[in-house]
Design a protein around this motif. Structure first.
Motif, short mmCIF file in Angstrom:
data_model
loop_
_atom_site.label_atom_id
_atom_site.label_comp_id
_atom_site.label_asym_id
_atom_site.label_seq_id
_atom_site.Cartn_x
_atom_site.Cartn_y
_atom_site.Cartn_z
N HIS A 20 67.76 38.49 19.64
CA HIS A 20 66.38 38.54 20.15
C HIS A 20 66.25 37.43 21.19
O HIS A 20 66.69 36.30 20.96
N LEU A 21 65.65 37.74 22.31
CA LEU A 21 65.51 36.74 23.38
C LEU A 21 64.61 35.59 22.92
O LEU A 21 63.55 35.83 22.33
N ILE A 22 65.05 34.37 23.19
CA ILE A 22 64.17 33.24 22.88
C ILE A 22 62.95 33.32 23.78
O ILE A 22 63.00 33.86 24.89
N SER A 23 61.84 32.80 23.32
CA SER A 23 60.58 32.95 24.04
C SER A 23 60.57 32.14 25.33
O SER A 23 61.41 31.23 25.52
N LEU A 24 59.63 32.45 26.20
CA LEU A 24 59.50 31.72 27.47
C LEU A 24 59.14 30.26 27.23
O LEU A 24 59.57 29.37 27.99
N VAL A 25 58.38 30.00 26.17
CA VAL A 25 58.02 28.63 25.84
C VAL A 25 59.26 27.83 25.46
O VAL A 25 59.45 26.69 25.90
N VAL A 26 60.13 28.43 24.66
CA VAL A 26 61.38 27.78 24.27
C VAL A 26 62.26 27.55 25.49
O VAL A 26 62.91 26.50 25.61
N CYS A 27 62.28 28.52 26.40
CA CYS A 27 63.06 28.36 27.65
C CYS A 27 62.56 27.14 28.43
O CYS A 27 63.36 26.34 28.93
N ALA A 28 61.24 27.02 28.54
CA ALA A 28 60.65 25.89 29.28
C ALA A 28 60.99 24.56 28.61
O ALA A 28 61.36 23.58 29.28
N CYS A 29 60.89 24.53 27.29
CA CYS A 29 61.22 23.30 26.55
C CYS A 29 62.69 22.95 26.70
O CYS A 29 63.06 21.77 26.90
N LEU A 30 63.54 23.96 26.61
CA LEU A 30 64.98 23.74 26.76
C LEU A 30 65.31 23.20 28.14
O LEU A 30 66.14 22.29 28.30
N ALA A 31 64.65 23.74 29.18
CA ALA A 31 64.86 23.28 30.55
C ALA A 31 64.43 21.81 30.70
O ALA A 31 65.14 21.00 31.31
N CYS A 32 63.27 21.47 30.15
CA CYS A 32 62.76 20.09 30.25
C CYS A 32 63.68 19.10 29.54
O CYS A 32 64.00 18.03 30.08
N ILE A 33 64.11 19.46 28.33
CA ILE A 33 64.99 18.57 27.58
C ILE A 33 66.30 18.36 28.32
O ILE A 33 66.83 17.24 28.40
N THR A 34 66.84 19.43 28.89
CA THR A 34 68.11 19.33 29.62
C THR A 34 67.97 18.45 30.85
O THR A 34 68.83 17.61 31.14
N LEU A 35 66.87 18.61 31.59
CA LEU A 35 66.64 17.78 32.78
C LEU A 35 66.46 16.32 32.41
O LEU A 35 66.95 15.42 33.12
N LEU A 36 65.76 16.05 31.32
CA LEU A 36 65.58 14.66 30.87
C LEU A 36 66.91 14.03 30.46
O LEU A 36 67.20 12.88 30.80
N CYS A 37 67.72 14.81 29.76
CA CYS A 37 69.05 14.32 29.38
C CYS A 37 69.91 14.04 30.61
O CYS A 37 70.63 13.05 30.67
N PHE A 38 69.81 14.95 31.58
CA PHE A 38 70.59 14.78 32.80
C PHE A 38 70.16 13.53 33.57
O PHE A 38 70.98 12.84 34.18
N LYS A 39 68.86 13.21 33.50
CA LYS A 39 68.31 12.09 34.26
C LYS A 39 68.59 10.75 33.59
O LYS A 39 68.96 9.77 34.25
N PHE A 40 68.44 10.71 32.27
CA PHE A 40 68.43 9.40 31.60
C PHE A 40 69.65 9.13 30.72
O PHE A 40 69.85 8.00 30.29
N ILE A 41 70.47 10.14 30.45
CA ILE A 41 71.63 9.91 29.59
C ILE A 41 72.89 9.87 30.44
O ILE A 41 73.13 10.76 31.27
N SER A 42 73.67 8.84 30.24
CA SER A 42 74.93 8.70 30.95
C SER A 42 76.04 9.37 30.16
O SER A 42 76.45 8.89 29.09
N TRP A 43 76.47 10.52 30.67
CA TRP A 43 77.51 11.30 29.96
C TRP A 43 78.36 12.00 31.01
O TRP A 43 77.85 12.60 31.95
N HIS A 44 79.66 11.95 30.82
CA HIS A 44 80.58 12.48 31.82
C HIS A 44 80.40 13.99 32.03
O HIS A 44 80.62 14.50 33.14
N TYR A 45 79.99 14.69 30.98
CA TYR A 45 79.91 16.15 31.06
C TYR A 45 78.48 16.67 31.22
O TYR A 45 78.20 17.84 30.97
N LYS A 46 77.57 15.81 31.63
CA LYS A 46 76.18 16.26 31.72
C LYS A 46 75.99 17.30 32.82
O LYS A 46 75.08 18.14 32.74
N GLY A 47 76.81 17.25 33.86
CA GLY A 47 76.74 18.28 34.91
C GLY A 47 77.10 19.65 34.37
O GLY A 47 76.45 20.66 34.69
N LEU A 48 78.13 19.70 33.51
CA LEU A 48 78.52 20.97 32.89
C LEU A 48 77.42 21.46 31.96
O LEU A 48 77.14 22.67 31.91
N MET A 49 76.81 20.54 31.23
CA MET A 49 75.71 20.91 30.33
C MET A 49 74.55 21.52 31.12
O MET A 49 73.98 22.55 30.73
#
Length: 745
Positions: A20-49
């Motif tokens: 079942h497709l995850i909801s649009l709200v979950v998509c938005a939350c997932l996008a925000c969390i990923t962007l925050l992690c990409f911005k503030f977490i130093s991780w070698h594989y964050k680009g792949l994530m």
């Protein structure tokens, strides 16, 4: 860059596997969390994530967009007035015209509450057409629609996914039609129609013009089942389906034309060969109808050509992954298409072999290596491979390439009544069919090979990797050790005496039930035949038979003489041998017997008994009633008997059965209290078509079944139903749609 492309592709594929497709709200939350992690977490594989999550969210949003346009299930068999335009090429066969219709406006013809209806494209049929439809015709039509729906069976074609990917939001048939004009945006489709008419006018042999239409305009409807079988056995199906090979050839032809022009006119643009290459390939794609496979092939060619034009100095593997991501971006569910695996698999092998040394026999060696490399895919998708393909393709590929060029030139010449190349074209067509027909007639032209488990298929993959690896890496004879499971593949049938399996196939409005006890197989009815010439057996049962290597039935039960039960008999006998037939109608002989009450036979500990059959005047009441049972489980197959016969066979029955296939598809005249109380089934299976006009199963019957305490299954909404008798008194009931949940179903 390659790793990022791989991450995006994985995101696309995993999104397609969502039940079942995850909801649009979950998509938005997932996008925000990923962007925050990409911005503030130093991780070698964050680009792949970021790439992976981006691909996953993109494919999920694409799924939401496609599903949001589908006609809702509440509008099954509803009438609408629709305006719009015909897209693609209409086709008429056996008194029925099929066409695709792009919707401009839609309104209900009855008092229906409609909210946010956004149907885009319809797949329609017009029975007994009174006019000839052409591409670009604007129509005002009254149609009866139902949501996109398909038969769901083991190893079967996923029609609902096919409709979703191509943007069809409903299917139906025309009740009245009026042509209101002609669209000015259907130039390509009208050109395709004119070309097809031109080709048909020059050939009397359907096989000849069908091949040319398939090669030039991508119109494959005139290729008969016999022709497809010849192409399959000879390993040349890919030549009759416009794909990467054809579009790639056009790209190469365009490149050479550009090179010649550049040589003759040195002041022309340096990029001319690349531009003409993509233009010619793109035109060929449009002429072929711009179907998903041709779009996929063009995208792959465009990525490779444009990267060379822009001096993009990356290796071929990176370009391969970029092309794959572009194709999946166009249609994330392309990962479920057989064509994607075959086309990208073949290109991957060509890239791999391009790194090896080239010798005078490289062309023949390449064909054998492609067969070895593609063998796992052939086994997985087709349960076999052509042995003559590598040899035939050495001649057939250049022959078809020449034929395409000659045919295009001939089309131009014949349009001005010049037939200079007509004889050459006809000779090449005859030569092609003569060659593939002779190759296909060889007994061992196509070998059916079944793999029993995923492990055995993985071992085949290992064997193929060894075979195509460079010389000296791994000893080649080692590959044959890994291929042994294909030779000794009967181990799975060790369960013989105490277990049986039943499959109630999803055949639409009809019935077909397969009973398997080890190597023993019995088929109860065959499903319907259709006006188009096809049958439910071809669509629902034959793919399963081919995947399991079922070439013979021990018993065939033809319950009674109704099309929806025995219409597939002729197709069945063409593909499968039958040892003995039980029937309630027609002539009888040594191998065709009437089913009679009291007839009993055993297979191991499984008992087969006719409780009724071949008695009375009414055809339905003459149905063969078969009880299959062992110490653990029992299933009753009553055909289309009425309440009167149900009452008769239920007298003096003190038997609790596990499964009952509802009489007469759940009609009001059957599945009475008598049979429900007499046999006390735990599960009742209704085999009936989705949105059928007979109102099967009747609501009163369904209510009666639930009242008896039984669980109900409906092939229309549950797909094929599996009934499994296992040791330790386990009687299992499962359904395809519940076991293999997909978001588009």
């Amino acid at each position: 860059m390659r790793s990022r492309m791989i991450a995006i592709a994985i995101g696309f594929v995993l999104a397609g596997w969502q039940p079942h497709l995850i909801s649009l709200v979950v998509c938005a939350c997932l996008a925000c969390i990923t962007l925050l992690c990409f911005k503030f977490i130093s991780w070698h594989y964050k680009g792949l994530m970021l790439c992976f999550v981006g691909g996953f969210i993109y494919a999920t949003l694409w799924g939401h967009w496609q599903v949001s346009h589908k006609l809702s299930d509440e509008f099954v068999r509803t009438d609408w007035r629709v305006t719009g335009v015909i897209t693609g090429l209409p086709r008429t066969e056996k008194g029925v015209t099929h066409f695709n219709f792009e919707v401009a406006s839609i309104e209900a013809l009855s008092d229906i509450e409609i909210s946010d209806l956004s149907v885009r494209k319809l797949k329609l049929s017009w029975y007994k057409p009174s006019q000839i439809l052409k591409p670009g015709h604007k129509l005002r039509i009254d149609v009866r629609l139902k949501p996109p729906h398909g038969l769901v069976n083991p190893n079967g074609f996923d029609y609902e996914r096919w409709l979703l990917v191509r943007g069809f939001d409903a299917t139906g048939y025309v009740r009245s039609l009026e042509i209101t004009g002609v669209s000015s945006f259907s130039v390509i489709d009208n050109l395709r129609d004119l070309i097809n008419l031109n080709i048909e006018s020059r050939y009397e042999n359907p096989k000849a013009y069908a091949l040319l239409q398939a090669l030039i305009t991508g119109y494959k409807k005139n290729l008969s089942d016999e022709s497809w079988e010849i192409l399959r056995r000879s390993g040349t199906v890919h030549l009759a389906v416009i794909s990467g090979l054809h579009i790639g050839f056009m790209a190469v032809l365009g490149w050479w034309i550009g090179r010649i022009i550049s040589f003759l006119l040195p002041r022309t643009v340096a990029y001319l060969p690349y531009v003409l290459s993509m233009m010619l390939a793109g035109f060929y794609m449009l002429l072929a109808g711009a179907e998903i496979p041709t779009q996929r092939a063009f995208i792959m060619i465009a990525v490779f050509v444009s990267s060379a034009m822009m001096r993009w100095f990356v290796d071929h593997w990176t370009r391969w992954w970029v092309a794959l991501v572009c194709v999946l971006a166009l249609s994330p569910l392309a990962a479920f298409e057989v064509g994607l695996w075959l086309s990208f698999g073949a290109v991957a092998l060509l890239i791999w072999f391009s790194q090896l040394s080239i010798t005078w026999y490289s062309v023949f060696k390449l064909q054998l290596a492609l067969l070895a490399g593609m063998l796992p895919l052939y086994l997985f998708f087709f349960s076999g491979a052509s042995t003559v393909g590598p040899v035939i393709n050495l001649i057939a590929i250049p022959l078809v390439s020449v034929l395409v060029v000659v045919s295009f030139i001939n089309l131009i010449l014949t349009s001005i009544d010049l037939y200079w190349l007509a004889y050459i074209e006809q000779t090449i067509v005859r030569l092609f069919w003569w060659m593939v027909e002779n190759a296909a007639s060889w007994e061992w032209a196509f070998i059916d090979i079944q793999y029993q488990t995923i492990l055995s298929l993985c071992l085949v993959v290992v064997a193929c990797v060894i075979l195509i690896s460079p010389k000296g890496w791994i000893p080649k004879p080692l590959a044959f050790i890994f291929l042994l499971p294909l030779v000794f593949n009967k181990f799975e049938n060790s369960r013989l005496d105490q277990e049986f399996d039943v499959i109630v196939f999803d055949v639409g409005q009809g019935l077909a039930v397969l009973v398997e006890v080890g190597e023993y197989r019995l088929l109860y009815d065959t499903g319907a035949s259709y006006k188009s010439g096809s049958s439910a057996f071809e669509r629902s049962l034959l793919p399963y038979f081919q995947s399991k290597g079922i070439k013979q039935l021990d018993h065939l039960i033809l319950s009674h003489d109704d099309n929806d039960h025995v219409g597939g008999y002729s197709v069945l006998t063409k593909n499968t041998a039958v040892k003995e037939v039980y029937r309630s109608f027609g002539r009888v002989d040594e191998s065709n017997k009437y089913c009679r009450r009291g007839d009993i036979w055993h297979v191991g500990s499984t008992r087969f008994e006719f409780l009724a059959g071949s008695e009375g005047i009414e055809d339905n009441d003459r149905s063969c009633v078969l009880l299959v049972s062992n110490k653990q489980c029992a299933v009753l197959l009553p055909g289309d008997i009425s309440k009167r016969v149900e009452k008769r066979i239920s007298i003096d029955q003190n038997l609790n059965i596990d499964w009952l296939v509802a009489s007469h598809h759940g009609s009001r005249t059957s599945t009475s209290d008598a049979i429900l109380k007499g046999f006390r089934p735990k599960h009742v299976i209704f085999s009936a078509g989705y949105g059928n006009s007979f109102n099967h199963p009747h609501p009163e019957v369904v209510k009666r079944v639930y009242k008896s305490g039984a669980q109900a299954y409906f092939t229309a909404t549950d797909g094929a139903v599996f009934l499994k008798s296992r040791k330790e008194n386990r009687c299992i009931a499962e359904s395809m749609r519940h076991e293999e949940i997909r978001f588009w179903r």
